[in-house]
Design an enzyme around this catalytic site. Structure first.
Site, PDB file in Angstrom:
ATOM      1  N   HIS A  65      34.535 -71.903 -19.604  1.00  4.28           N
ATOM      2  CA  HIS A  65      33.247 -71.259 -19.321  1.00  4.28           C
ATOM      3  C   HIS A  65      33.017 -70.208 -20.403  1.00  4.28           C
ATOM      4  CE1 HIS A  65      32.863 -73.097 -15.302  1.00  4.28           C
ATOM      5  NE2 HIS A  65      34.181 -73.019 -15.296  1.00  4.28           N
TER       6      HIS A  65
ATOM      7  N   ASP B 287      40.228 -74.179 -17.406  1.00  3.75           N
ATOM      8  CA  ASP B 287      39.188 -73.615 -16.539  1.00  3.75           C
ATOM      9  C   ASP B 287      39.004 -72.121 -16.857  1.00  3.75           C
ATOM     10  OD1 ASP B 287      37.211 -73.230 -14.674  1.00  3.75           O
ATOM     11  OD2 ASP B 287      38.506 -73.417 -12.922  1.00  3.75           O
TER      12      ASP B 287
END
Lengths: 306, 428
Positions: B62, B305
């Protein structure tokens, strides 16, 4: 002997010897509370703040009067009218309290671990007055005190805890305390309110109330948290009370001298019948009296030292 | 400009190379991999006792830009990647606005070219606004450079929408990356459900919250033939479902994070909000199964992640804290701890971080083939160092590994033949 840690965050972190020390210290404190002139000068010059992010009648008042009987200055932060409502963070709130010179804070919050978070962020001593579903150590201590006073000892008793075990910090703190004394602990309630792998805490779990209370020394009844009724964990209060309300017939199944405890506030007719609440086996009002003594003992041990 | 990487242990699993060789790079490309290369005009990089690997690829990060630049930017996130040994990252679409149009994907590509230091591959949203209702313009997203589609962070709740996504993406050979979470089971959950959630008094997230969606997605992949990729798999039962599906020939792949491979729910007892992540840290039994699965091929790759957060989102009550771990700068040392414990071979570790990851998203990366772009990660397997978050290039300092000492760190990262990071620092 003294307490090993700066803060009291949970019964988990106390040794049996420390629990004994607190209970023993509470005996003369209870004596103080029953005198005509109750104030002693022990903690003159010390300051206690009670900071409660969740409602309370007994615990907060009990901390306040315990501090006052010991001559500490006590201030209660009224969270609903405080700047918390303007969005002030917990860390900032606590720092501000600390900077006013308080020595100890009795702290309650609806979220587990919040007392640990406060303890990490302040030099004040922290007493956990209930954090979410995690622990309520002073309640467990006053329960142990009340039981020991009547039974003479805590060793190897049979104790049943009834109701919403899943959300109950009182249940957890009692379990952590009583297991240290070799007690046989049973928990009973609807399957949706029994937490996963609860037996690994050293208890036996039951769904049948009559089975769970048979031949026990103590029945500790938890408040059914009505605010949780809407999330579908049980169908109705009516059905709950049919299955899990302690009534005189359950008391008969236990030992003759069974003690009935309830941390309050009671929902009469839901988890406990009035006959039981007001009956001869009930310790419920004495628990409140003992709560003051326990909190005096803790404040004394944490602030006064020996 | 020539670079000669000398005497390193070249680990290039896709080309079945694992031996001491030299690597010669010229004008951004690998031009030779052989023993004792002589190139007088080349700058020499001495790599003896080091691992010389294809550039590592992280297919799940992200980067937060556009819209949440206070958490991370493409500039800071790609620097964190490079320092962490990654040369390519795939970034998730939960930006503001959501990356559900070619315009946003183009913006990200453009920013990556201007301010980034590693290769950035965007992942488009499955549904408009990640709202789970209508499919995004998937062909347009692909034309803009997206390599996969996902509503990561927001599960695709309706099976019918997921079915259509798999069906439609199949036309483009595009994987659908699934964040598997049945929110009716995970609602308000803070940690894995089990003994420790009971012990710590935190609301649990059962394994079934993941498993029921993994099972659903396997069935939908069977129905459509579409490629389903399971993001951040965390439970033993989900691993078993994927293993069985692979045996049946289902078009499925799966990734696991470094933290799920090494940490358990027991550590949540400190109430350190850096342990709060979705999916939650699981039991030691789950961890053991995940390690088995990276060795037997059930899990195809390791992805971080990487979820950087502003410190205020973590400096609060546990229940109020954001989910996520800043993972790019610790991934290699954390996974090296499995290598050091004998639970994973170096060759397998490199496979999981390189060509196997590239294959999932269909990018031509992850090997040291002659003629390919010189994306190279060099690891010193003996270097011991503490995780110091103050030195992170990522804006997100949120990691449960802070203060821990690990052995085995990336020391040099080359992207397109250029040295981008060296010994924990970006060379600007």
């Amino acid at each position: 002997m003294e307490l090993a840690k700066k803060d009291l965050l949970g019964i988990k972190e106390l040794s049996k010897e420390e629990i004994d020390l607190i209970l023993d210290t509470a005996i003369p404190m209870k004596d103080v509370t029953t005198r005509d002139i109750k104030k002693v000068p022990t903690l003159r010059g010390k300051a206690l703040a009670t900071v409660f992010y969740e409602n309370s009648t007994r615990t907060r008042t009990s901390f306040e009067i315990a501090g006052k009987y010991l001559s500490a200055d006590v201030v209660n932060l009224n969270v609903p009218t405080s700047s918390v409502q303007k969005g002030e963070s917990l860390r900032d709130t606590i720092k501000n309290i600390e900077m006013m010179g308080f020595d100890v804070v009795a702290f309650r919050h609806s979220m587990s671990g919040s007392a640990h978070y406060v303890a990490k962020n302040t030099d004040m001593k922290v007493i956990n007055a209930g954090d979410g579903a995690n622990e309520h150590p002073t309640q467990a201590l006053l329960d142990l005190y009340s039981i020991r006073e009547k039974k003479g000892s805590l060793e190897n008793l049979k104790v049943t805890i009834v109701g919403d075990i899943l959300h109950s910090r009182v249940a957890r703190s009692n379990i952590y305390g009583l297991t240290k004394y070799g007690c046989e602990i049973r928990v009973v309630g609807p399957a949706t309110l029994i937490p996963p792998e609860v037996e690994r805490l050293g208890v036996k779990s039951y769904y049948s109330l009559s089975e769970a209370v048979r031949d026990v020394d103590v029945i500790n009844i938890l408040r059914i948290q009505k605010e949780r009724q809407n999330v579908g964990l049980f169908p109705s209060l009516d059905e709950y009370s049919d299955l899990y309300m302690i009534s005189p017939e359950h008391v008969k199944l236990a030992k003759d001298d069974v003690l009935i405890l309830h941390p309050g506030p009671m929902n009469r007719g839901v988890e406990i019948s009035s006959e039981v609440a007001d009956g001869i086996n009930s310790l419920i009002v004495e628990q409140v009296q003992n709560g003051v003594a326990i909190r005096m003992a803790l404040l004394f041990l944490m602030l006064g030292g020996i | 400009m020539k670079l000669l990487i000398k005497n390193g242990r070249v680990v290039d699993p896709e080309n079945k190379i694992d031996e001491v060789r030299d690597v010669l790079v010229e004008d951004g490309y690998i031009i030779d991999v052989a023993a004792n290369i002589v190139a007088d005009d080349a700058k020499i990089i001495e790599a003896s006792n080091h691992l010389v690997c294809p550039g590592f690829i992280d297919i799940h990060v992200h980067l937060r830009e556009p819209g949440e630049e206070y958490k991370e930017t493409i500039a800071t996130g790609t620097r964190a990647a490079a320092v962490g040994g990654f040369t390519s990252v795939c970034c998730m679409p939960n930006t503001r606005p959501v990356m559900d149009t070619a315009a946003v994907a183009n913006f990200v590509k453009e920013r990556a070219l201007r301010s980034g230091v590693v290769n950035v591959y965007p992942i488009g949203a499955v549904t408009k606004g990640q709202a789970g209702q209508e499919l995004s313009e998937i062909a347009h997203l692909i034309a803009a450079g997206c390599v996969a589609i996902s509503d990561d962070g927001e599960p695709v709740r309706k099976a019918g929408i997921m079915r259509n996504a798999l069906e439609y993406a199949k036309m483009f050979d595009m994987p659908v990356l699934s964040h598997c979470e049945d929110t009716s089971l995970s609602e308000n959950g803070q940690m894995s459900e089990g003994y420790y959630s009971t012990f710590y008094g935190l609301k649990g997230i059962p394994a079934a919250a993941e498993d029921v969606i993994v099972a659903r997605d396997i069935l939908l992949s069977k129905l459509t033939g579409g490629h389903i990729h399971i993001c951040h798999i965390s439970t033993k039962s989900s691993v078993e479902l994927v293993r069985e599906a692979k045996n049946e020939g289902v078009n499925i792949t799966a990734e696991v994070t470094p933290h799920h491979l090494t940490l358990t729910d027991e550590i949540v007892g400190t109430y350190d909000t850096d342990t709060k992540v979705f999916p939650p840290l699981r039991s030691s039994e789950d961890v053991a199964e995940l390690i088995k699965a990276i060795n037997d091929g059930t899990i195809d790759c390791i992805a971080t992640d990487h979820a950087p957060h502003h410190f205020e989102s973590k400096d609060c009550e546990y229940d109020l804290a954001a989910f996520g771990i800043s993972g790019l700068e610790t991934a290699i040392p954390v996974v090296m701890s499995l290598v050091n414990n004998g639970e994973l071979s170096i060759e397998q570790m490199v496979s999981l971080f390189t060509y196997k990851a590239a294959q999932i998203v269909g990018i031509d990366k992850g090997n040291l083939s002659i003629g390919s772009s010189a994306d190279i990660t060099i690891i010193d397997p003996d270097l011991e160092k503490e995780v110091e978050v103050k030195n992170f290039y990522s804006k997100g300092k949120n990691t449960p590994f802070k203060g821990q000492i690990f052995k085995g760190w990336p020391v040099l990262t080359l992207v397109n033949g250029k040295i981008i990071a060296s010994n924990g620092e970006i060379l600007e």
